[in-house]
Design a protein around this motif. Structure first.
Motif, mmCIF file in Angstrom:
data_model
loop_
_atom_site.group_PDB
_atom_site.id
_atom_site.type_symbol
_atom_site.label_atom_id
_atom_site.label_comp_id
_atom_site.label_asym_id
_atom_site.label_seq_id
_atom_site.Cartn_x
_atom_site.Cartn_y
_atom_site.Cartn_z
ATOM 1 N N THR A 11 0.833 -1.205 0.000
ATOM 2 C CA THR A 11 0.000 0.000 0.000
ATOM 3 C C THR A 11 0.862 1.248 0.000
ATOM 4 O O THR A 11 0.602 2.213 -0.730
ATOM 5 C CB THR A 11 -0.936 0.001 1.225
ATOM 6 O OG1 THR A 11 -1.834 -1.096 1.119
ATOM 7 C CG2 THR A 11 -1.732 1.290 1.306
ATOM 8 N N HIS A 31 -5.989 0.568 6.614
ATOM 9 C CA HIS A 31 -7.412 0.586 6.269
ATOM 10 C C HIS A 31 -7.577 -0.018 4.875
ATOM 11 O O HIS A 31 -6.889 0.374 3.938
ATOM 12 C CB HIS A 31 -7.912 2.028 6.286
ATOM 13 C CG HIS A 31 -9.331 2.187 5.849
ATOM 14 N ND1 HIS A 31 -10.368 1.465 6.383
ATOM 15 C CD2 HIS A 31 -9.883 2.993 4.909
ATOM 16 C CE1 HIS A 31 -11.502 1.828 5.805
ATOM 17 N NE2 HIS A 31 -11.233 2.754 4.892
ATOM 18 N N PRO A 32 -8.460 -0.994 4.702
ATOM 19 C CA PRO A 32 -8.531 -1.715 3.421
ATOM 20 C C PRO A 32 -8.713 -0.828 2.193
ATOM 21 O O PRO A 32 -8.194 -1.143 1.122
ATOM 22 C CB PRO A 32 -9.743 -2.634 3.612
ATOM 23 C CG PRO A 32 -9.825 -2.856 5.080
ATOM 24 C CD PRO A 32 -9.398 -1.564 5.699
ATOM 25 N N TYR A 33 -9.427 0.298 2.349
ATOM 26 C CA TYR A 33 -9.725 1.090 1.162
ATOM 27 C C TYR A 33 -8.735 2.239 0.951
ATOM 28 O O TYR A 33 -8.921 3.067 0.067
ATOM 29 C CB TYR A 33 -11.162 1.589 1.228
ATOM 30 C CG TYR A 33 -12.134 0.437 1.348
ATOM 31 C CD1 TYR A 33 -12.252 -0.493 0.327
ATOM 32 C CD2 TYR A 33 -12.886 0.242 2.503
ATOM 33 C CE1 TYR A 33 -13.092 -1.597 0.443
ATOM 34 C CE2 TYR A 33 -13.738 -0.849 2.628
ATOM 35 C CZ TYR A 33 -13.830 -1.759 1.600
ATOM 36 O OH TYR A 33 -14.656 -2.838 1.708
ATOM 37 N N ARG A 89 -5.769 1.769 -0.123
ATOM 38 C CA ARG A 89 -5.101 1.453 -1.382
ATOM 39 C C ARG A 89 -6.021 1.651 -2.591
ATOM 40 O O ARG A 89 -5.547 1.802 -3.720
ATOM 41 C CB ARG A 89 -4.590 0.017 -1.361
ATOM 42 C CG ARG A 89 -3.668 -0.302 -2.532
ATOM 43 C CD ARG A 89 -3.409 -1.789 -2.676
ATOM 44 N NE ARG A 89 -2.910 -2.368 -1.458
ATOM 45 C CZ ARG A 89 -2.700 -3.670 -1.301
ATOM 46 N NH1 ARG A 89 -2.994 -4.510 -2.284
ATOM 47 N NH2 ARG A 89 -2.243 -4.150 -0.175
ATOM 48 N N ALA A 90 -7.332 1.619 -2.368
ATOM 49 C CA ALA A 90 -8.264 1.711 -3.489
ATOM 50 C C ALA A 90 -8.044 2.987 -4.285
ATOM 51 O O ALA A 90 -8.121 2.993 -5.520
ATOM 52 C CB ALA A 90 -9.698 1.638 -2.974
ATOM 53 N N ARG A 130 -15.375 2.438 -0.636
ATOM 54 C CA ARG A 130 -15.757 1.057 -0.320
ATOM 55 C C ARG A 130 -16.483 0.392 -1.479
ATOM 56 O O ARG A 130 -16.767 -0.817 -1.440
ATOM 57 C CB ARG A 130 -16.630 1.035 0.927
ATOM 58 C CG ARG A 130 -18.049 1.583 0.747
ATOM 59 C CD ARG A 130 -18.748 1.708 2.093
ATOM 60 N NE ARG A 130 -20.173 2.029 1.987
ATOM 61 C CZ ARG A 130 -20.671 3.227 1.749
ATOM 62 N NH1 ARG A 130 -19.841 4.262 1.579
ATOM 63 N NH2 ARG A 130 -21.982 3.424 1.678
ATOM 64 N N SER A 161 -15.428 -0.697 -4.011
ATOM 65 C CA SER A 161 -14.432 -1.472 -4.762
ATOM 66 C C SER A 161 -14.884 -2.901 -5.018
ATOM 67 O O SER A 161 -14.186 -3.651 -5.703
ATOM 68 C CB SER A 161 -13.100 -1.490 -3.990
ATOM 69 O OG SER A 161 -12.619 -0.184 -3.771
ATOM 70 N N HIS A 162 -16.018 -3.288 -4.455
ATOM 71 C CA HIS A 162 -16.502 -4.660 -4.599
ATOM 72 C C HIS A 162 -17.318 -4.805 -5.882
ATOM 73 O O HIS A 162 -17.696 -3.829 -6.527
ATOM 74 C CB HIS A 162 -17.315 -5.059 -3.368
ATOM 75 C CG HIS A 162 -16.505 -5.068 -2.117
ATOM 76 N ND1 HIS A 162 -15.747 -6.157 -1.723
ATOM 77 C CD2 HIS A 162 -16.293 -4.111 -1.188
ATOM 78 C CE1 HIS A 162 -15.127 -5.871 -0.593
ATOM 79 N NE2 HIS A 162 -15.433 -4.631 -0.239
ATOM 80 N N THR A 168 -17.887 -4.805 4.915
ATOM 81 C CA THR A 168 -18.627 -3.756 4.217
ATOM 82 C C THR A 168 -19.999 -4.286 3.839
ATOM 83 O O THR A 168 -20.097 -5.219 3.030
ATOM 84 C CB THR A 168 -17.858 -3.314 2.961
ATOM 85 O OG1 THR A 168 -16.611 -2.744 3.357
ATOM 86 C CG2 THR A 168 -18.658 -2.289 2.173
ATOM 87 N N GLN A 227 -7.826 -5.221 -4.202
ATOM 88 C CA GLN A 227 -6.975 -4.162 -3.659
ATOM 89 C C GLN A 227 -7.452 -3.696 -2.291
ATOM 90 O O GLN A 227 -7.242 -2.544 -1.914
ATOM 91 C CB GLN A 227 -6.940 -2.977 -4.634
ATOM 92 C CG GLN A 227 -6.376 -3.303 -6.004
ATOM 93 C CD GLN A 227 -4.910 -3.679 -5.969
ATOM 94 O OE1 GLN A 227 -4.224 -3.450 -4.968
ATOM 95 N NE2 GLN A 227 -4.401 -4.227 -7.058
ATOM 96 N N ALA A 228 -8.132 -4.557 -1.545
ATOM 97 C CA ALA A 228 -8.644 -4.165 -0.224
ATOM 98 C C ALA A 228 -8.382 -5.277 0.775
ATOM 99 O O ALA A 228 -9.308 -5.926 1.272
ATOM 100 C CB ALA A 228 -10.138 -3.839 -0.306
#
Length: 811
Positions: free
Chosen positions: A434, A473-475, A477-478, A582, A584-585, A631, A648-649
């Protein structure tokens, strides 16, 4: 205490020091170094045994999951089949359990025969061939000593490797660039041979012996030559791998390079000569006589000794090891200063840019497509219009490298599992990635040392835990992933929001301006505040924060804090219904949860976590260590469960809350399998990326790329174990629930076993990939041995026939 050196993982073993060709551009015989004259022609068995032992002990000491060894020369086939067999067998026998051997041989092809191919098939040796293009191009340099062409013999060698029984041995072609050769003709000649890969190599040169230039050829003839090839390669749909081009693409997007001639990754290469001497990279032979020498040998020195050699260390120091001019260059993260040998000048040693500096910049900018175009769409003045930005450094200023997994951890993951330590190691490697992607995206933005980036960099030194918490935080990198993929619509606001969130967490009084759109100021990992559109200044205070809007209004509390659910055993899950990224799904995300919906999620998660601990204990600890965000997604059509993992999360899954807690438990396990495997694929190439074939998964009607089949199979290891455990709980009991569990278990173990074999039969797995899939097969084996009643088998057949494919839950 002497620090542990970075491990060496790639080794060039010279098995013969002479050659049957007299190529006039050869760095071994035609450049400054003359040490070949004093060395034995053929490597001795004693030397081979010693180097195998050294590599084995090094692999064991550093817990390496794989080592690559290239048998080289001179011309290695002159060593003869017996010596080559001894080399392969000694190396393989010396490696510790859990360490794979990627063994290759690089040859001019003249001596290659069916007998050699049979030998290499038996030994698992991949073969690379040197070929500079069509006959005219190849004959310019690659001739016999009497002037005869070697082209016909090389074509015969390539044709042999293209025969079906030997194609799997074909590693690719190596082509040395000569600007007198027509790049289009060279490309077409090589492409016609259908190689799996081609390396286009710049001819070795230094500031003392500069590369060839042609009258009227322009200032960057090598970049122009390669860009012509690149355009043809792209227009043909990238028919084979090209490490140079792919490395530029990867480094521009924050990933590692695939070649030591580009990027900032530390060199991990060592060379062993026929007399047992350890040397540095072979390319140094072009600098001056004795340049690659280390004064060490395989009998008296370990590979850790070699890794501590100043010359090796110099090629492991990343940005800090480059000249001042290189460190300030806008393309340094892609260029990496070029090949170390190409920097040599007698008065300043290697403290210089590459002698190909201008060509490398033109090549990188040409591939990146930024020449003459700025981010806003207006004209720019060329490369200087994209200034460098500092990368967010790793703590303590250390090199930004993914955390290595031990062989035991790789094996654990291969079997589908992953305990707390293993998943935490994956998380650390993802945090490093990241950081690299954010740096690359910021570099590409052309904003230089803007306020947000400067603050994030300063906080990473002064309050690193705050930065880590935000970047994990997973997002986070989004944003970088979208920018690097060319989506500029996300703007630069999300990065300013990350800096603001880190400032609030640090509480040192730092302030940063954040653009506000849609009436909400979102602070990742914390919450959001209703603020008028415009620009708001966020200040992190010791006891909270202050947001000053453009109109002068001040806000000191969240209108909508990020809500977390604390579960038994210390697992805390954030229900992420705020972050704009979020989405990104693969499915639409839910809006802010109402209080009643929040209560429903809280109860479902608590019950699902209890079921995971009971039914999937081998997966539960990894889920607790690595899954921090759920999410909520919008519900699917009636009767359909919806879930997703975004590539990417890391650390997040998207789920539409299902009707039952057992289904939620299974969805959590299923999707986190995708999360884990995505992180593994960022560390290891498990399959040949050039494989463009499509494969049918037993549970889907449509064919998928190999990664899709691999991802699905890995996820269904957990599905199989889930239903297997539930079936065991119903052992001997009648009833609808018991019958359904047996049918689902029978179906999913069958599907997963078929998919594992399809992966094995693909022929596209790498050495590490083969071992990984073998681990999946071993994990599945006990479940396949469980006897099931005929009624369960018939039910599984009926489900398969009726649906063609089913969802992971079997619902």
């Amino acid at each position: 205490m002497t620090p542990t050196p970075r491990p060496l993982t790639q080794f060039v073993v010279k098995v013969h020091s002479r050659c049957d060709l007299a190529c006039d551009h050869c760095y071994v015989y035609e450049h400054a170094d003359t040490s070949w004259r004093r060395r034995p022609k053929v490597i001795g068995e004693e030397v081979l045994n010693a180097v195998a032992e050294r590599i084995g002990e090094h692999a064991a000491s550093h817990r390496l999951p794989v080592v690559r060894v290239v048998l080289h020369g001179g011309e290695p086939l002159l060593a003869g089949p017996d010596r080559l067999r001894h080399a392969a067998e000694a190396l393989r026998a010396a490696l510790p359990p859990g360490c794979a051997l990627d063994l290759r041989i690089h040859t001019n092809g003249v001596q290659l025969s069916k007998d050699y191919c049979e030998l290499f098939a038996d030994l698992g040796v991949k073969v690379g061939i040197s070929l500079d293009g069509d006959k005219a191009a190849n004959d310019r340099h690659r001739r016999f000593a009497d002037g005869r062409s070697s082209h016909p013999q090389v074509l015969r060698a390539v044709a042999l490797l293209n025969e079906p029984e030997y194609r799997h041995l074909f590693a690719g072609l190596l082509c040395t660039v000569d600007i007198e050769n027509d790049p289009a003709a060279v490309y077409r000649a090589l492409a016609e041979l259908e190689p799996p890969a081609v390396d286009f190599l710049l001819p070795h040169a230094t500031w003392e012996e500069p590369p060839k230039r042609l009258p009227g050829g322009g200032e960057t003839p090598y970049a122009d030559w390669l860009l012509t090839v690149h355009r043809l390669w792209e227009s043909d749909g990238r028919p084979f791998a090209v490490r140079t081009f792919e490395s530029v693409h990867r480094t521009l997007r924050g990933f590692s390079s695939l070649t030591e001639s580009l990027g900032l990754e530390p060199s991990d290469l060592a060379v062993l000569e026929t007399d047992g001497s350890f040397e540095q990279a072979d390319s140094l032979k072009t600098a001056y006589d004795g340049a690659p020498a280390t004064g060490m040998n395989v009998f008296a020195h370990s590979l850790d000794d070699l890794a501590r050699h100043p010359g090796i260390a110099a090629r492991q120091s990343g940005l800090a090891g480059l000249s001042e001019e290189c460190r300030s260059c806008p393309v340094v993260r892609s260029c990496g200063g070029g090949l170390y040998a190409h920097r040599y000048r007698a008065d300043t040693d290697f403290d210089n840019p590459s002698v190909y500096c201008g060509d490398l910049m033109q090549l990188i900018n040409g591939i990146n497509g930024i020449n003459g175009i700025s981010e806003s769409g207006g004209s720019s003045t060329g490369p200087a219009a994209v200034p460098a930005a500092p990368a967010v450094p790793a703590q303590g200023g250390e090199s930004l490298l993914p955390t290595a997994l031990t062989p035991a951890q790789v094996e654990e993951l291969a079997r589908g599992y992953g305990g707390a330590d293993t998943v935490s190691a994956l998380a650390e490697s993802q945090l490093a990635l990241t950081r690299a992607m954010l740096a690359a995206a910021w570099d590409a933005s052309g904003q230089g040392r803007a306020e947000a980036w400067s603050l994030l960099s300063a906080l990473d030194v002064g309050a690193p835990a705050a930065v880590d918490a935000v970047l994990a935080h997973p997002y986070a990198r989004a944003w970088a992933a979208r920018r690097l993929a060319g989506d500029l619509s996300v703007g630069l606001g999300p990065l300013a929001a990350l800096a603001a969130a880190a400032a609030v967490r640090a509480g040192r009084g730092d302030a940063v301006a954040v653009p506000v759109r849609g009436g909400w100021l979102h602070l990742p990992t914390l919450g959001r505040i209703a603020v008028p559109d415009g620009e708001a200044v966020v200040t992190g205070l010791a006891d909270g924060f202050e947001v000053r809007a453009s109109g002068g209004s001040v806000f000191t509390a969240y209108d909508q804090p990020l809500r977390r659910v604390r579960l038994a055993g210390g697992w805390t899950v954030a229900l992420e219904d705020l972050d704009p990224l979020r989405d990104s799904h693969d499915h639409p995300v839910a809006d802010r949860l109402s209080e009643s919906e929040l209560l429903g999620w809280t109860g479902a998660l608590r019950e699902a976590w209890e079921l995971l601990g009971r039914d999937l204990p081998g997966y539960a600890e990894g889920i607790r260590a690595g899954l921090g965000t759920v999410t909520p997604l919008r519900p699917g059509p009636a009767g359909r469960d919806v879930s997703s993992a975004a590539r990417q999360a890391f650390g997040a899954v998207g789920i539409a809350r299902p009707a039952t807690a057992p289904t939620l438990a299974l969805l959590l396990a299923h999707e986190f399998q995708h999360v884990k495997l995505g992180a593994v694929l960022d560390l290891f190439d498990l399959y040949d990326r050039a494989d463009e074939r499509l494969y049918f998964a037993p549970w889907r009607p449509d064919p998928r790329p190999l990664e899709g089949l691999l991802q699905g199979t890995y996820a269904h290891l957990a599905v199989t174990e889930y239903w297997g455990t539930r079936t065991a709980a119903y052992d001997g009991l009648p009833g609808e629930a018991a019958d359904r569990a047996r049918a689902q278990f029978t179906l999913w173990r069958r599907y997963t076993a078929e998919a594992v074999e399809r992966l094995v039969e693909s022929g596209a797995l790498t050495g590490v990939g083969v071992r990984f899939v073998e681990g999946m097969r071993e994990s599945l084996a006990p479940w396949l041995a469980v006897p099931m009643p005929r009624a369960a088998e018939q039910s599984a057949d009926r489900i398969r026939d009726e649906r063609g494919h089913v969802r992971a839950t079997g619902a």
